[in-house]
Each structure stands twice: as structure tokens, then as C-alpha cells.
Scaffold this active site. Sequence first.
Site, PDB file in Angstrom:
ATOM      1  N   ASP A 219       0.729  18.881 -21.467  1.00 17.74           N
ATOM      2  CA  ASP A 219      -0.108  17.686 -21.519  1.00 17.74           C
ATOM      3  C   ASP A 219       0.669  16.736 -22.428  1.00 17.74           C
ATOM      4  O   ASP A 219       0.713  16.906 -23.639  1.00 17.74           O
ATOM      5  CB  ASP A 219      -1.487  18.029 -22.094  1.00 17.74           C
TER       6      ASP A 219
ATOM      7  N   ALA B 143       0.567  13.436 -23.274  1.00 21.97           N
ATOM      8  CA  ALA B 143       0.062  12.118 -23.689  1.00 21.97           C
ATOM      9  C   ALA B 143       0.868  11.498 -24.841  1.00 21.97           C
ATOM     10  O   ALA B 143       1.156  10.308 -24.837  1.00 21.97           O
ATOM     11  CB  ALA B 143      -1.420  12.219 -24.066  1.00 21.97           C
TER      12      ALA B 143
ATOM     13  N   PHE C 250      -7.358  19.356 -25.121  1.00 21.71           N
ATOM     14  CA  PHE C 250      -8.074  18.095 -25.281  1.00 21.71           C
ATOM     15  C   PHE C 250      -9.407  18.184 -24.516  1.00 21.71           C
ATOM     16  O   PHE C 250      -9.521  18.942 -23.565  1.00 21.71           O
ATOM     17  CB  PHE C 250      -7.211  16.942 -24.745  1.00 21.71           C
ATOM     18  N   ASP C 251     -10.418  17.421 -24.955  1.00 24.47           N
ATOM     19  CA  ASP C 251     -11.771  17.531 -24.360  1.00 24.47           C
ATOM     20  C   ASP C 251     -11.785  17.409 -22.839  1.00 24.47           C
ATOM     21  O   ASP C 251     -12.464  18.160 -22.158  1.00 24.47           O
ATOM     22  CB  ASP C 251     -12.767  16.453 -24.800  1.00 24.47           C
TER      23      ASP C 251
ATOM     24  N   TYR D 131       0.839  -1.207   0.000  1.00 25.22           N
ATOM     25  CA  TYR D 131       0.000   0.000   0.000  1.00 25.22           C
ATOM     26  C   TYR D 131       0.874   1.258   0.000  1.00 25.22           C
ATOM     27  O   TYR D 131       0.623   2.195  -0.758  1.00 25.22           O
ATOM     28  CB  TYR D 131      -0.921   0.003   1.230  1.00 25.22           C
TER      29      TYR D 131
ATOM     30  N   LYS E 252      -1.409   6.365 -23.873  1.00 29.12           N
ATOM     31  CA  LYS E 252      -0.870   6.689 -25.195  1.00 29.12           C
ATOM     32  C   LYS E 252       0.616   6.320 -25.200  1.00 29.12           C
ATOM     33  O   LYS E 252       0.950   5.159 -25.316  1.00 29.12           O
ATOM     34  CB  LYS E 252      -1.101   8.172 -25.524  1.00 29.12           C
TER      35      LYS E 252
HETATM   36  C1  LIG Z   1      -6.299  10.848 -23.806  1.00 29.45           C
HETATM   37  C2  LIG Z   1      -5.888  12.220 -23.495  1.00 29.45           C
HETATM   38  C3  LIG Z   1      -6.157  12.811 -22.247  1.00 29.45           C
HETATM   39  C4  LIG Z   1      -6.984  12.122 -21.196  1.00 29.45           C
HETATM   40  O1  LIG Z   1      -6.427  10.940 -20.783  1.00 29.45           O
HETATM   41  P1  LIG Z   1      -7.281   9.646 -20.360  1.00 29.45           P
HETATM   42  O2  LIG Z   1      -6.205   8.670 -20.022  1.00 29.45           O
HETATM   43  O3  LIG Z   1      -8.138   9.245 -21.506  1.00 29.45           O
HETATM   44  O4  LIG Z   1      -8.093  10.029 -19.164  1.00 29.45           O
HETATM   45  C5  LIG Z   1      -5.675  14.085 -22.027  1.00 29.45           C
HETATM   46  N1  LIG Z   1      -4.998  14.757 -22.967  1.00 29.45           N
HETATM   47  C6  LIG Z   1      -4.731  14.223 -24.173  1.00 29.45           C
HETATM   48  C7  LIG Z   1      -3.968  15.016 -25.191  1.00 29.45           C
HETATM   49  C8  LIG Z   1      -5.184  12.951 -24.483  1.00 29.45           C
HETATM   50  O5  LIG Z   1      -4.944  12.453 -25.708  1.00 29.45           O
END
Ligand SMILES: *Cc1c(COP(=O)(O)O)cnc(C)c1O
Length: 467
Positions: A217, A219, A126-127, A74, A260
Site C-alpha cells: 500500500d 500511499a 489502513f482503515d 475515452y 498523498k
Molecule cells: C489514504 C489512504 C488510503 C485510501 O486512499 P483514499 O485515496 O483516501 O481512498 C489507503 N491506504 C493508506 C495508507 C492511506 O493513507
Amino acid sequence: MSEDIPYAEPFKIKMVEPVFRSTRDERTQWIKDAHYNLFNLSSRQVMIDLLTDSGTGAMSDRQWSALMQGDESYAGAVSYDRLKKTIREITGFEYFLPTHQGRAAENVLFSTLVKEGDVVPGNTHFDTTKGHIEYRKATVVDCTIDEAFQAGLEHPFKGNADPEKLEKVIRKTPAGKIPFIIMTLTCNSAGGQPVSMKNLREISALAKQNSIPLIIDGARFAENAWFIRQREPGYHETDIREIVLEMFSYADGMTMSSKKDGLVNIGGFIGMRSEEIFRAASVFNIMFEGFITYGGMAGRDMDALAQGLHESTEEHYLEYRIRQVALLGKMLTDAGIPVIRPYGGHAIFVDALSFLPHIPRETFPAQTLAVELYIEGGIRSAEIGTLMADRDPVTRENRYPAMELLRLAIPRRVYTDNHMRVVAAALKNLWERRNQIQHGLKILNEAPILRHFTVELERIENEHNPR
Ligand SMILES: *Cc1c(COP(=O)(O)O)cnc(C)c1O
């Protein structure tokens, strides 16, 4: 004269998974039963799944063996220490918090930094990033360069932010109301387009002059690094790991969706330079995710991620990855099919308005194309168009985005080039008989927001085309 040796994937296959085959008749029935919404299909009804590249990649034998060494303690798990060391080596961030995926990293970091009335500028958010900012009654400002919105225009770094647009936002926003600038690498919403090192340097300098932190960000940070190496003068010989370190050196922190470029099926993290922010974010991590040494991840998953981060930043892997996406792009371009240029890092985007110009936008040309592609080849793609854009919250009218796109997102290390050839052939068949695709779709049922996930549609048949 010797023959050029063709390119081959830099891996061999140790474990296989069957592709479920189906007939056109079966698919015609299944998509009807799914109300013409590809999210409603079972994966067994799909032959090649290009719905998303998120969490759909294949792990390596080394990742699977790292998994076996996971420490499920943990607190103080050595898996945490190993991941922390890897993140420090690859990104340079001293502090890190694990989270269960990328949006959770956003939730924790933004709980720490974003307040009501704040403004968060950057390239196209991103959304989920936008969602987590707006949920806190703050706003985002898209400062992406204008070139990004011209589908056919060749530009090496369409993910760049425009420093002038950013400066304007900084000038007209009261001091202290910009908690950070966020740069998304590669810019997913702009079509997986990269950001140049020069741009990061400029944005970082602007942020520093104004005492505003810069968050990345990250990803698809590794794919971004590959594009810098390929396209930016001065980097052709630079090691990918050096490029990655330089990219992150301009930032104060990062959020990561490990689904990703982490090369794992679930996971995320926050990287930080400031101990103060780390301490503040730790409180939210404990509340929302889990204790700071696992934060929503199993120990074994942290070990698989540490190994994944090493692999995604290897030159041979990235060459394979970007090349496969470009191969699909090139086959479509050669067939005359209109796609967004240059090709993105994780997906190819087909311009559905040019593909089906005779289908009115209120009958969803990109979704119509997605349905046709599924019936033709059992291929699942995603609509990035009017369905996804939802209705205007006030007028309840459809919102028509600048482009109507069919996204073919390619999972990492999952499909071979032959699968890409099947995708290209299926789209080519549709392209050749595009004039026979007479009618679009109409909505039977929809949710008030994020309707594309659950919408129910029907085919418009035996009706006169409204145009
Ligand atoms: C996928 C993604 C996110 C969100 O990540 P999740 O793992 O789907 O929650 C944030 N920013 C970018 C650019 C992404 O492609």
C-alpha cells in the site's frame, strides 16, 4: 566567522489563497454550532487546516501545465500512456490500472484476490484497506513490531512488520487462505512510521518461500524512501529513485492513493507485475471505475499525477517535506509537549492522555484538546482516540484504544514554516494553561459506526468532574 545560512523552502509561490481570519469569540460560537465536531466546520471558519494530508496538497506550475495537455479520449488516451510510462519508471510495475482514489484501487484489486474466509496479514492496515478486506468476510492480522505501540520509544522503523508474527500466521492458516501479505509504506495508522528496506526484504523472502504474493500500500512510498535514505545503513548516498525501485522490487503489486505522494487532489492506481492479475482486475475496473485507460480519472488528472510522481520523488522536495513535519515536532518537544517519537512522515501526533491526564477518557480528552486548539488558534486537527474507535459492536460500550491522540497532519507544499510556528505557539499556550481545561465533552448524538464523522457533542460544564 560566517553565519550558517538558514534553510528555505525549495520553491517560490506563484499563486496565493487567502487564509480566513477569525476571532476567538467567533470560533467559540462556530465550534458550539458545529456541536464540537471539527468535521462540521466550514473551511472558512478554519485558519490552518491540519485535518488531513490527503488530497490537500498544492500542485506545481508544471503539474498545472501538464493538466492543459490532458487527452480526454475515452479509450487509448495518450495521458494514460504517459502515466503508464511514469509508473513503470518509478515503481517498476509493468501493468497498471487507474482508479479514482486509493480505496477504489483496494476495491478493484481485492475483488480480484480476496475471498470469504481469507486472512490478510501485514503491518497495521489502513482503515479503508481493513474495511475492504472485512467487507469480503476475510480478516486482517496486524503483525507490526511491538515497538510501534510504545509512544515515547525511539526506533527508526516503527512501521516494520515482525517476521516471527507473520510466520506464525502463515503456519496456522490453511494453505491457499492467505491471498497476499500487505505492507503499508509509511504505516499511516502507526503514526506515519516507515518500513526499512531490510524488513521489506525479509518479508518478501518469507512470502516467496510460502508462495504468497506481497502487495505494497504505497500511499506514502516517497516519504518512506526518504526515511530509508536518512536512517538505514548503506542507503545514505543512494538516489531516492533507486531506493523506490528497490522497495517495489520486493512486491508483486501495489495499491496507491495518489492524494498523498502523488501530489494531486484526487486519484489512485494499482500497479502489478502479473498479466493474469491485470486481466482479472481489468474486469472489476471496468465495472466499478471506468474503462481501463481512465478508470475514474480525467485525462488531465492522469497527466498531473505523472508529473506529481516525478516531483514527490525528488530529493529537495522530500527534504523540505520531512523537515517541515519534524520542525513542528521539534517545536512541540522543546515546549515539553508530549508527542509520538520519532516524528512521522506526514503528521505529528500529540499524546492527549499526557496532555490532559485529568480529563477522564469517557469524556474524550483528544477531542477536547482538538476543540481547545481550534478555539485558541483556528487550527483544525483530528482526534485519533476513543471517538474514532467507535463502540464495541456487541456490548455497545466505548472502546478505549491504547493511545488517545491529536493528529496534526500537514498538507504538502501548502503551509509555510511560519504557519507551523503559529500551530506550535497555540499548542504551547494550551500546554501552559492545561490545568484550566477542566471538563471534557459528552455525546448528544452518534451514528452506529464511524461515529466521529457526524457525532454531536456538548461541553460538560458546571458539573462535577466524574473523577
Ligand atoms: C489514504 C489512504 C488510503 C485510501 O486512499 P483514499 O485515496 O483516501 O481512498 C489507503 N491506504 C493508506 C495508507 C492511506 O493513507
